[in-house]
Design a protein around this motif. Structure first.
Motif, PDB file in Angstrom:
ATOM      1  N   GLU A 226       0.798  -1.222   0.000  1.00  0.00           N
ATOM      2  CA  GLU A 226       0.000   0.000   0.000  1.00  0.00           C
ATOM      3  C   GLU A 226       0.833   1.275   0.000  1.00  0.00           C
ATOM      4  O   GLU A 226       0.426   2.301  -0.545  1.00  0.00           O
ATOM      5  CB  GLU A 226      -0.927  -0.008   1.223  1.00  0.00           C
ATOM      6  N   ASP A 227       2.016   1.232   0.600  1.00  0.00           N
ATOM      7  CA  ASP A 227       2.831   2.440   0.740  1.00  0.00           C
ATOM      8  C   ASP A 227       3.894   2.566  -0.337  1.00  0.00           C
ATOM      9  O   ASP A 227       4.826   3.363  -0.195  1.00  0.00           O
ATOM     10  CB  ASP A 227       3.501   2.459   2.122  1.00  0.00           C
ATOM     11  N   ARG A 228       3.772   1.825  -1.454  1.00  0.00           N
ATOM     12  CA  ARG A 228       4.839   1.803  -2.443  1.00  0.00           C
ATOM     13  C   ARG A 228       4.300   1.940  -3.868  1.00  0.00           C
ATOM     14  O   ARG A 228       3.138   1.646  -4.150  1.00  0.00           O
ATOM     15  CB  ARG A 228       5.648   0.514  -2.316  1.00  0.00           C
ATOM     16  N   VAL A 229       5.196   2.351  -4.760  1.00  0.00           N
ATOM     17  CA  VAL A 229       4.883   2.428  -6.184  1.00  0.00           C
ATOM     18  C   VAL A 229       6.094   1.950  -6.977  1.00  0.00           C
ATOM     19  O   VAL A 229       7.212   1.882  -6.458  1.00  0.00           O
ATOM     20  CB  VAL A 229       4.526   3.869  -6.621  1.00  0.00           C
ATOM     21  N   TRP A 230       5.841   1.598  -8.244  1.00  0.00           N
ATOM     22  CA  TRP A 230       6.910   1.231  -9.169  1.00  0.00           C
ATOM     23  C   TRP A 230       7.088   2.345 -10.194  1.00  0.00           C
ATOM     24  O   TRP A 230       6.109   2.874 -10.719  1.00  0.00           O
ATOM     25  CB  TRP A 230       6.574  -0.065  -9.912  1.00  0.00           C
TER      26      TRP A 230
END
Length: 331
Positions: A111-115
């Motif tokens: 939930e707290d990450r992106v690529w």
């Protein structure tokens, strides 16, 4: 979003860098839920359940066709505009740059990450990915640079890796091991993901399939009685992964859709009454707690915003005065 749109959007990615420290994360807005809408010329609206609207001009947000103009990660709101920005959910503070020169961002399974990704600058392979990187919404790198197979573009993420179409087939590639860990048996349209679950359709989307890419277990769901196909690419998993909110087409050849709720565990779908709208600008967004589902659609020359409360089964139209919008996220 259909596979063709994903491929077209993928060609727009570019190089990036990171900069916003963890402590720079904007504070959450006052108690919600709120729907956030992205319009032309950098306009962003925050809409409350009562129709109250806050507006901000975020000059960094530019037009284009990425997967997301707005992306909610828990209580954090991100915006895209050839760079990726952290937005203040209260729409009071200036946007903070998170990723430099990224032309779009894909949500991580966390939930707290992106690529994000860098584009291959070799003129003979222009348009392919040089490397992907996972970062937190505070800018910390959690998976370092890795080149995808054949420079393929990521379309979405699961816990096991990134989903991509390297040769038209849908596969899951693990950037930690550089291995393809799952390959889907048929081509089709990609829907939402949650954990290691992937919702997708074979062409036509007469059935919605939910596949666990770690076990291969697949659940097949028929549309609600009286409806003939899903618009799976417009769907969204609930925060707990138990339910998919997704538009369904009311009749063959028709241009009207309605919101449906898919119970993944029971492999069943039911339509939500009083949510019929045109088959245009259909955005689905869950609040971060799963307490409400927002659903939008066109009604002639205006847009309609529905909100559904799963606990009470109540649905109503949000009386918000906003302009034309092209993406939605909720917190």
């Amino acid at each position: 979003m259909g596979a063709g749109v994903l491929v077209a959007a993928a060609l727009a990615w570019a190089a990036f860098g990171t900069g916003a420290p963890e402590e720079a994360r904007p504070p959450a807005a006052e108690s919600g839920p709120h729907l956030f809408l992205s319009g032309k010329y950098g306009k962003v609206w925050r809409v409350g359940l009562d129709g109250a609207v806050a507006e901000q001009h975020v000059r960094e947000l530019n037009p284009g066709d990425p997967p997301h103009h707005l992306l909610a990660r828990g209580e954090t709101l991100l915006g895209w505009g050839y760079e990726t920005y952290l937005l203040d959910p209260a729409l009071e503070k200036e946007a903070t740059e998170l990723v430099d020169d990224s032309l779009f961002v894909v949500a991580s399974a966390r939930e707290d990450r992106v690529w994000v990704a860098t584009e291959d600058e070799d003129p003979t392979t222009k348009g392919r990915i040089a490397a992907v990187r996972e970062i937190t919404t505070g800018g910390r790198v959690t998976v370092g640079d890795v080149r995808p197979p054949n420079g393929a573009w990521p379309a979405a993420a699961v816990s096991a890796g990134l989903l991509m179409h390297p040769h038209g087939d849908l596969v899951v590639w693990d950037p930690r091991t550089d291995d393809v860990v799952y390959r889907f048996p048929a081509r089709g349209d990609l829907g939402p993901t949650h954990g290691d679950l992937v919702a997708w359709c074979e062409l036509g989307c007469s059935e919605l399939r939910v596949t666990d890419v770690t076990t291969g277990r697949e659940t097949v769901i028929a549309p609600p009685r009286g409806f003939w196909k899903f618009r799976g690419w417009d769907g969204a998993f609930s925060p707990d992964g138990a339910t998919i909110a997704v538009p369904v087409s009311a009749k063959a050849g028709g241009k009207r859709v309605q919101l449906a709720l898919v119970d993944v565990g029971r492999a069943s779908a039911r339509a939500v009454p009083d949510t019929e709208t045109d088959e245009l600008f259909n955005f689905v967004a869950w609040s971060d707690t799963g307490s409400h589902v927002f659903f939008t659609g066109a009604e002639g020359d205006r847009r309609t915003i529905f909100v559904y409360d799963p606990k009470t089964s109540r649905v109503r139209i949000v009386p918000a005065d906003v302009g034309e919008f092209y993406d939605a996220a909720a917190i």
